[in-house]
Design an enzyme around this catalytic site. Structure first.
Site, PDB file in Angstrom:
ATOM      1  N   THR A  15       0.807  -1.224   0.000  1.00 15.38           N
ATOM      2  CA  THR A  15       0.000   0.000   0.000  1.00 15.38           C
ATOM      3  C   THR A  15       0.838   1.272   0.000  1.00 15.38           C
ATOM      4  O   THR A  15       0.480   2.268  -0.623  1.00 15.38           O
ATOM      5  CB  THR A  15      -0.924   0.018   1.247  1.00 15.38           C
ATOM      6  N   ASP A  59       1.504  -6.720  -4.500  1.00 20.53           N
ATOM      7  CA  ASP A  59       0.693  -6.722  -3.289  1.00 20.53           C
ATOM      8  C   ASP A  59       1.255  -7.879  -2.467  1.00 20.53           C
ATOM      9  O   ASP A  59       1.522  -8.956  -3.011  1.00 20.53           O
ATOM     10  CB  ASP A  59      -0.767  -6.995  -3.674  1.00 20.53           C
ATOM     11  N   SER A  60       1.435  -7.696  -1.168  1.00 18.03           N
ATOM     12  CA  SER A  60       2.158  -8.729  -0.412  1.00 18.03           C
ATOM     13  C   SER A  60       1.364 -10.026  -0.278  1.00 18.03           C
ATOM     14  O   SER A  60       1.897 -11.027   0.189  1.00 18.03           O
ATOM     15  CB  SER A  60       2.606  -8.206   0.951  1.00 18.03           C
ATOM     16  N   SER A  61       0.104 -10.040  -0.704  1.00 20.04           N
ATOM     17  CA  SER A  61      -0.631 -11.314  -0.750  1.00 20.04           C
ATOM     18  C   SER A  61       0.017 -12.254  -1.758  1.00 20.04           C
ATOM     19  O   SER A  61      -0.211 -13.466  -1.724  1.00 20.04           O
ATOM     20  CB  SER A  61      -2.088 -11.076  -1.153  1.00 20.04           C
ATOM     21  N   THR A  91       1.571  -4.855   4.227  1.00 19.28           N
ATOM     22  CA  THR A  91       1.396  -5.282   5.617  1.00 19.28           C
ATOM     23  C   THR A  91       0.817  -6.693   5.739  1.00 19.28           C
ATOM     24  O   THR A  91       1.011  -7.354   6.759  1.00 19.28           O
ATOM     25  CB  THR A  91       0.465  -4.310   6.378  1.00 19.28           C
ATOM     26  N   ASP A  92       0.080  -7.128   4.704  1.00 15.43           N
ATOM     27  CA  ASP A  92      -0.658  -8.386   4.858  1.00 15.43           C
ATOM     28  C   ASP A  92       0.237  -9.568   5.211  1.00 15.43           C
ATOM     29  O   ASP A  92      -0.146 -10.410   6.025  1.00 15.43           O
ATOM     30  CB  ASP A  92      -1.452  -8.703   3.577  1.00 15.43           C
ATOM     31  N   GLN A 281      -3.252 -20.856  19.699  1.00 16.59           N
ATOM     32  CA  GLN A 281      -4.100 -19.871  19.008  1.00 16.59           C
ATOM     33  C   GLN A 281      -4.179 -18.565  19.802  1.00 16.59           C
ATOM     34  O   GLN A 281      -4.653 -17.558  19.294  1.00 16.59           O
ATOM     35  CB  GLN A 281      -5.525 -20.427  18.854  1.00 16.59           C
ATOM     36  N   CYS A 282      -3.735 -18.597  21.052  1.00 15.34           N
ATOM     37  CA  CYS A 282      -3.846 -17.399  21.902  1.00 15.34           C
ATOM     38  C   CYS A 282      -2.840 -16.331  21.491  1.00 15.34           C
ATOM     39  O   CYS A 282      -1.782 -16.640  20.949  1.00 15.34           O
ATOM     40  CB  CYS A 282      -3.589 -17.765  23.364  1.00 15.34           C
TER      41      CYS A 282
HETATM   42  N1  ASP Z   1      -2.733  -5.686   0.432  1.00 11.55           N
HETATM   43  C1  ASP Z   1      -1.644  -4.829   0.842  1.00 11.55           C
HETATM   44  C2  ASP Z   1      -0.377  -5.646   0.897  1.00 11.55           C
HETATM   45  O1  ASP Z   1      -0.156  -6.334   1.849  1.00 11.55           O
HETATM   46  C3  ASP Z   1      -1.934  -4.200   2.155  1.00 11.55           C
HETATM   47  C4  ASP Z   1      -0.834  -3.305   2.675  1.00 11.55           C
HETATM   48  O2  ASP Z   1       0.152  -3.000   2.057  1.00 11.55           O
HETATM   49  O3  ASP Z   1      -0.968  -2.852   3.791  1.00 11.55           O
HETATM   50  O4  ASP Z   1       0.399  -5.588  -0.026  1.00 11.55           O
END
Ligand code: ASP
Length: 345
Positions: A15, A59-61, A91-92, A281-282
């Protein structure tokens, strides 16, 4: 900060460097040169900043272990020329990437700081500028002896510097997107940046070179235990031919159903030589399989405790250890060792 520091800014996507597509309204990456134009503050540090842009920006996905291998190689190639590295990343999956890199980089004597943002850098309320500017300042910071103040793989986000392999993304909207589970912040950026020096890891040696290990074995599956889980699902995840290791996300202090069929499948997988790692999971606390009969049964069936490791970090640790050795017993024996500050031990 010394005026002579130099930082390599590595842009992978996310992002922070995206802008809205005028046609369909979705966020898409834009040219990195524009990021530097957007943040003229970076020029005011007296730090030399070079940049490296991945192609394609993602995109980090879409992050794959091949990106981690490229990052490790890039850092090693440029290691002697820079005082620190700042990696702009979505961030993902940032916690996965920071965790994996922490295991792949051995004897790290320089900061490797991941950062990104919740709002693109070009929008008025962006968190990207502050995240980027503080990350650069931290990556360049030295102690009295001229050593890096934070020779670790970290995530900097919303004024907190966190150990990368302790992080989890906890919010898709708040500026405070990450939390460090079970470990304090390494620094707080207020009016000045306050370093929590006792919490920061020292390298094994300041003089020995960085060693990287880029061989990763990704034959790992993650299974979150839940009420209603079926034998079919369990067997698919645990006994499938494609998996060498399974991260079992268990309840509380490492507990799971005590039904006969459940434990039989765990024993079957253990009998096949699979590495079975117990991760809670906690969001805080540790796996302790001695506490309840249901946890004890897992331990007896051959499951190894991950202690207070995060799932993201468990994945990176397994990829790394399994890439180092084909011997599953050796891998199991190393899971309880604190390799990069990822567990409290
Ligand atoms: N979908 C974005 C990613 O992880 C979200 C982000 O950057 O915060 O690439």
């Amino acid at each position: 900060m010394k005026g002579t520091s130099s930082i390599l800014l590595i842009y992978t996507g996310g992002t922070i460097g995206m802008r809205q597509d005028p046609v369909d309204g979705t966020l898409k990456p834009f040219d990195f040169g524009q990021i530097l134009e957007e943040v003229p503050e970076l020029g005011k540090f007296g730090v030399r900043i070079d940049s490296f842009t991945f192609d394609p920006l993602i995109d980090s996905s879409d992050v794959e272990p091949s990106l981690w291998q490229s990052l490790a190689k890039l850092i090693q190639e440029r290691y002697e020329y820079y005082d620190g590295f700042v990696i702009l990343h979505g961030t993902d999956t940032m916690a996965y990437s920071a965790s994996a890199l922490s295991f792949m980089l051995d004897n790290l004597t320089k900061p490797v700081i991941f950062t990104g943002s919740q709002l693109p850098i070009g929008v008025p309320r962006t968190d990207g500028k502050e995240n980027l500017v503080s990350s650069v300042e931290i990556a360049a910071a030295k102690d009295e002896a001229g050593h890096a103040l934070v020779p670790e793989v970290c995530i900097f986000f919303d004024s907190k510097l966190l150990r990368g392999n302790r992080c989890t993304k906890v919010s898709s909207e708040d500026f405070r997107a990450f939390r460090s589970l079970g470990y304090p912040a390494l620094a707080d950026a207020g009016i000045s940046i306050k370093y929590n020096r006792p919490a920061i890891l020292e390298p094994k040696s300041w003089t020995e070179p960085l060693r990287i290990s880029t061989n990763l074995d990704t034959r790992v599956s993650i299974l979150k235990i839940h009420p209603g889980i079926t034998p079919q699902v369990m067997r698919y995840f645990l006994c499938g031919e494609g998996t060498r290791a399974v991260i079992l996300e268990t309840y509380g202090s490492g507990n799971a159903p005590s039904k006969g069929w459940f434990l039989d499948i765990v024993k079957e997988a253990a009998g096949m030589g699979k590495v079975l790692m117990n991760v809670t999971q906690c969001l805080s606390g540790t796996v302790n399989m001695d506490l309840y009969a249901t946890g004890k049964a897992l331990e007896k069936a051959g499951v190894v405790s991950g202690l207070d490791i995060t799932t993201e970090s468990a994945l990176g640790k397994l990829f790394h250890l399994m890439g180092v050795s084909p011997d599953n017993n050796w891998v199991k024996n190393r899971l309880g060792e604190n390799l990069r500050g990822e567990i409290s031990k």
